[in-house]
Design an enzyme around this catalytic site. Structure first.
Site, PDB file in Angstrom:
ATOM      1  N   HIS A   8     -26.761  -5.369  47.087  1.00 37.75           N
ATOM      2  CA  HIS A   8     -26.161  -5.231  45.748  1.00 37.75           C
ATOM      3  C   HIS A   8     -27.238  -4.882  44.739  1.00 37.75           C
ATOM      4  O   HIS A   8     -28.031  -5.728  44.316  1.00 37.75           O
ATOM      5  CB  HIS A   8     -25.439  -6.507  45.311  1.00 37.75           C
ATOM      6  CG  HIS A   8     -24.688  -6.333  44.015  1.00 37.75           C
ATOM      7  ND1 HIS A   8     -23.366  -5.940  43.972  1.00 37.75           N
ATOM      8  CD2 HIS A   8     -25.085  -6.452  42.724  1.00 37.75           C
ATOM      9  CE1 HIS A   8     -22.981  -5.847  42.704  1.00 37.75           C
ATOM     10  NE2 HIS A   8     -24.012  -6.143  41.928  1.00 37.75           N
ATOM     11  N   CYS A   9     -27.270  -3.621  44.364  1.00 37.40           N
ATOM     12  CA  CYS A   9     -28.211  -3.161  43.340  1.00 37.40           C
ATOM     13  C   CYS A   9     -27.616  -1.903  42.712  1.00 37.40           C
ATOM     14  O   CYS A   9     -26.609  -1.383  43.191  1.00 37.40           O
ATOM     15  CB  CYS A   9     -29.587  -2.895  43.957  1.00 37.40           C
ATOM     16  SG  CYS A   9     -29.531  -1.963  45.485  1.00 37.40           S
ATOM     17  N   HIS A  10     -28.225  -1.463  41.629  1.00 38.86           N
ATOM     18  CA  HIS A  10     -27.673  -0.345  40.866  1.00 38.86           C
ATOM     19  C   HIS A  10     -28.771   0.654  40.511  1.00 38.86           C
ATOM     20  O   HIS A  10     -29.964   0.301  40.509  1.00 38.86           O
ATOM     21  CB  HIS A  10     -27.078  -0.826  39.543  1.00 38.86           C
ATOM     22  CG  HIS A  10     -26.141  -1.995  39.647  1.00 38.86           C
ATOM     23  ND1 HIS A  10     -24.847  -1.870  40.073  1.00 38.86           N
ATOM     24  CD2 HIS A  10     -26.313  -3.308  39.362  1.00 38.86           C
ATOM     25  CE1 HIS A  10     -24.252  -3.061  40.033  1.00 38.86           C
ATOM     26  NE2 HIS A  10     -25.121  -3.955  39.616  1.00 38.86           N
ATOM     27  N   TYR A  46     -21.664  -0.879  27.655  1.00 42.09           N
ATOM     28  CA  TYR A  46     -23.070  -1.137  27.314  1.00 42.09           C
ATOM     29  C   TYR A  46     -23.891   0.103  27.615  1.00 42.09           C
ATOM     30  O   TYR A  46     -23.472   0.949  28.419  1.00 42.09           O
ATOM     31  CB  TYR A  46     -23.622  -2.334  28.112  1.00 42.09           C
ATOM     32  CG  TYR A  46     -23.629  -2.145  29.618  1.00 42.09           C
ATOM     33  CD1 TYR A  46     -24.677  -1.477  30.255  1.00 42.09           C
ATOM     34  CD2 TYR A  46     -22.595  -2.625  30.405  1.00 42.09           C
ATOM     35  CE1 TYR A  46     -24.685  -1.293  31.634  1.00 42.09           C
ATOM     36  CE2 TYR A  46     -22.595  -2.452  31.781  1.00 42.09           C
ATOM     37  CZ  TYR A  46     -23.638  -1.782  32.394  1.00 42.09           C
ATOM     38  OH  TYR A  46     -23.647  -1.590  33.751  1.00 42.09           O
ATOM     39  N   THR A  97     -20.784  -0.008  35.897  1.00 43.82           N
ATOM     40  CA  THR A  97     -19.700   0.379  34.992  1.00 43.82           C
ATOM     41  C   THR A  97     -20.163   1.340  33.897  1.00 43.82           C
ATOM     42  O   THR A  97     -19.352   2.090  33.374  1.00 43.82           O
ATOM     43  CB  THR A  97     -19.071  -0.855  34.331  1.00 43.82           C
ATOM     44  OG1 THR A  97     -20.099  -1.591  33.665  1.00 43.82           O
ATOM     45  CG2 THR A  97     -18.395  -1.750  35.359  1.00 43.82           C
ATOM     46  N   ARG A 154     -15.232  -8.014  30.015  1.00 41.29           N
ATOM     47  CA  ARG A 154     -16.268  -7.527  29.100  1.00 41.29           C
ATOM     48  C   ARG A 154     -16.910  -6.242  29.629  1.00 41.29           C
ATOM     49  O   ARG A 154     -17.655  -5.576  28.918  1.00 41.29           O
ATOM     50  CB  ARG A 154     -17.328  -8.609  28.859  1.00 41.29           C
ATOM     51  CG  ARG A 154     -18.169  -8.908  30.037  1.00 41.29           C
ATOM     52  CD  ARG A 154     -19.183 -10.020  29.855  1.00 41.29           C
ATOM     53  NE  ARG A 154     -19.555 -10.521  31.163  1.00 41.29           N
ATOM     54  CZ  ARG A 154     -20.380  -9.895  32.004  1.00 41.29           C
ATOM     55  NH1 ARG A 154     -20.942  -8.771  31.656  1.00 41.29           N
ATOM     56  NH2 ARG A 154     -20.627 -10.402  33.196  1.00 41.29           N
ATOM     57  N   HIS A 200     -20.825 -11.813  44.003  1.00 45.01           N
ATOM     58  CA  HIS A 200     -21.403 -13.036  43.440  1.00 45.01           C
ATOM     59  C   HIS A 200     -20.490 -14.263  43.602  1.00 45.01           C
ATOM     60  O   HIS A 200     -20.308 -15.054  42.663  1.00 45.01           O
ATOM     61  CB  HIS A 200     -21.740 -12.830  41.952  1.00 45.01           C
ATOM     62  CG  HIS A 200     -22.267 -11.448  41.620  1.00 45.01           C
ATOM     63  ND1 HIS A 200     -23.033 -10.710  42.507  1.00 45.01           N
ATOM     64  CD2 HIS A 200     -22.130 -10.654  40.515  1.00 45.01           C
ATOM     65  CE1 HIS A 200     -23.341  -9.542  41.944  1.00 45.01           C
ATOM     66  NE2 HIS A 200     -22.803  -9.486  40.751  1.00 45.01           N
ATOM     67  N   ASP A 209     -29.238  -7.512  42.811  1.00 47.67           N
ATOM     68  CA  ASP A 209     -28.571  -7.128  41.555  1.00 47.67           C
ATOM     69  C   ASP A 209     -29.513  -6.401  40.593  1.00 47.67           C
ATOM     70  O   ASP A 209     -29.219  -6.268  39.403  1.00 47.67           O
ATOM     71  CB  ASP A 209     -27.911  -8.323  40.848  1.00 47.67           C
ATOM     72  CG  ASP A 209     -26.963  -7.873  39.744  1.00 47.67           C
ATOM     73  OD1 ASP A 209     -26.305  -6.828  39.912  1.00 47.67           O
ATOM     74  OD2 ASP A 209     -26.902  -8.536  38.692  1.00 47.67           O
ATOM     75  N   ASN A 248     -26.947  -6.529  31.801  1.00 49.79           N
ATOM     76  CA  ASN A 248     -26.315  -7.494  30.876  1.00 49.79           C
ATOM     77  C   ASN A 248     -26.828  -8.911  30.971  1.00 49.79           C
ATOM     78  O   ASN A 248     -26.144  -9.826  30.527  1.00 49.79           O
ATOM     79  CB  ASN A 248     -24.793  -7.533  31.076  1.00 49.79           C
ATOM     80  CG  ASN A 248     -24.169  -6.192  30.842  1.00 49.79           C
ATOM     81  OD1 ASN A 248     -24.395  -5.583  29.807  1.00 49.79           O
ATOM     82  ND2 ASN A 248     -23.415  -5.712  31.807  1.00 49.79           N
TER      83      ASN A 248
HETATM   84  C1  0GY Z   1     -23.444  -6.836  38.354  1.00 51.61           C
HETATM   85  C2  0GY Z   1     -22.931  -7.511  37.201  1.00 51.61           C
HETATM   86  C3  0GY Z   1     -22.621  -7.000  35.994  1.00 51.61           C
HETATM   87  C4  0GY Z   1     -22.501  -5.637  35.664  1.00 51.61           C
HETATM   88  C5  0GY Z   1     -22.062  -4.667  36.460  1.00 51.61           C
HETATM   89  O1  0GY Z   1     -21.370  -2.535  36.907  1.00 51.61           O
HETATM   90  C6  0GY Z   1     -21.757  -3.298  36.038  1.00 51.61           C
HETATM   91  O2  0GY Z   1     -21.870  -2.985  34.857  1.00 51.61           O
HETATM   92  O3  0GY Z   1     -21.851  -4.890  37.716  1.00 51.61           O
HETATM   93  C7  0GY Z   1     -22.359  -7.981  34.927  1.00 51.61           C
HETATM   94  O4  0GY Z   1     -22.514  -7.619  33.754  1.00 51.61           O
HETATM   95  O5  0GY Z   1     -21.993  -9.133  35.236  1.00 51.61           O
HETATM   96  O6  0GY Z   1     -22.999  -7.060  39.466  1.00 51.61           O
HETATM   97  O7  0GY Z   1     -24.332  -6.019  38.219  1.00 51.61           O
END
Ligand code: 0GY
Length: 297
Positions: A32-34, A50, A78, A131, A182, A252, A257
């Site tokens: 889980h990473c972005h 955001y 997101t 949110r 999570h 993560d 955020n």
């Molecule tokens: C996470 C958690 C969050 C955000 C996102 O895609 C996202 O914007 O997943 C969060 O703000 O809790 O898993 O990265």
């Protein structure tokens, strides 16, 4: 220089994480990473809630190597909406070492789905955290689920624990593997053997298609980093020990955020043996399970 300006209260990820003392098993997957942008190459979505800092694929690979991991599962954030270009770019540049989870709309063409699969996408994300997104209606999500099930993809679901009762029946109606982000964000001020977490454990026990990421102690903890997120440990350990073949772990990174503090990624890795105390559980969590879900098809 990005044409986007990150939010004023945005916290940049940790610049000098600890080298973890826990050595992950060979072939470990950060599931889980972005990636964020970079914004001048892959713009953020107009409907985003955001605006982050940039977090590039190369910076993610650097962290992977530093922490001793071998592979990544990159989850569409997101802030990129349903434009998966940054995700696809990262997957295509990963030499097969990254798989992805996309965000799609129901009008996506079969050709676009084929392209996502070829790049390494193996799932879609349904996000119910208010949110972060205005969630799509259930019937639209159901139609997306029916599109992807034929490709043997799974669905990552992100929700907060107080919303599980109202989402429960929808989740159990979905036709494929579900992966909960999570641990469904439990309220760790309540007992691990209490009523609230019991609903989540029942969700996993009665639905063998449900998996969970035991991730984000930094988001879930009330005690915080000074107490090393110890209040989250019993919850993660309960999930790992109850469902050892259906759990995943992830950093993560770059921790979107986080408002109170930014976690030290090395210290997050050091928590893994608290969640999964034996070598066998660690191997399932970090290697066998993610390889089965993301690299076997
Ligand atoms: C996470 C958690 C969050 C955000 C996102 O895609 C996202 O914007 O997943 C969060 O703000 O809790 O898993 O990265």
């Amino acid at each position: 220089m990005s044409k986007f300006v990150m939010d004023a209260n945005w916290l940049h990820w940790h610049q000098s994480p600890t080298k973890p003392s826990f050595v992950v098993p060979e072939g470990a997957v950060d599931a889980h990473c972005h990636v964020f942008g970079p914004g001048d190459q892959f713009g953020f979505a107009p409907e985003r809630k955001y605006t982050p800092c940039d977090a590039s694929k190369q910076q993610l690979w650097d962290l992977r190597d530093y922490l001793g991991f071998s592979r990544n599962v990159v989850v569409q954030a997101t802030c990129h909406g349903a434009d998966n270009s940054a995700l696809v770019d990262a997957l295509e540049a990963s030499s097969g070492l990254a798989r992805g989870v996309a965000t799609i709309k129901e009008d996506i063409s079969d050709a676009e789905l084929d392209k996502l699969h070829a790049a390494g996408v193996r799932g879609v994300r349904f996000n119910f955290v208010k949110r972060l997104v205005d969630a799509l209606p259930f019937d639209s999500l159901k139609r997306i689920a029916d599109r992807i099930v034929t490709r043997d993809w799974h669905i990552v679901i992100y929700f907060e624990s107080q919303d599980l009762p109202e989402l429960y029946d929808f989740f159990t109606s979905l036709p494929t593997t579900l992966v909960v982000d999570h641990m469904g964000r439990p309220d760790v001020t309540k007992p691990v053997d209490g009523e609230d977490f019991a609903l989540f454990l029942k969700f996993m026990a009665e639905n063998k298609n449900v998996w969970s990421k035991v991730s984000c102690p930094e988001r879930i903890s009330v005690d915080g980093p000074s107490k090393e997120y110890q209040d989250v440990v019993p919850f993660a350990r309960k999930v790992v020990e109850s469902f050892p073949d259906r759990v995943l772990w992830g950093t993560d990174w770059p921790h979107p955020n986080m408002k109170s503090h930014i976690p030290d990624d090395g210290k997050l890795v050091n928590m893994i043996p608290l969640f999964a105390p034996t070598k066998e559980l660690q191997h399932k969590l970090l290697v066998a399970n993610p390889m089965r879900l993301y690299w076997s098809k």
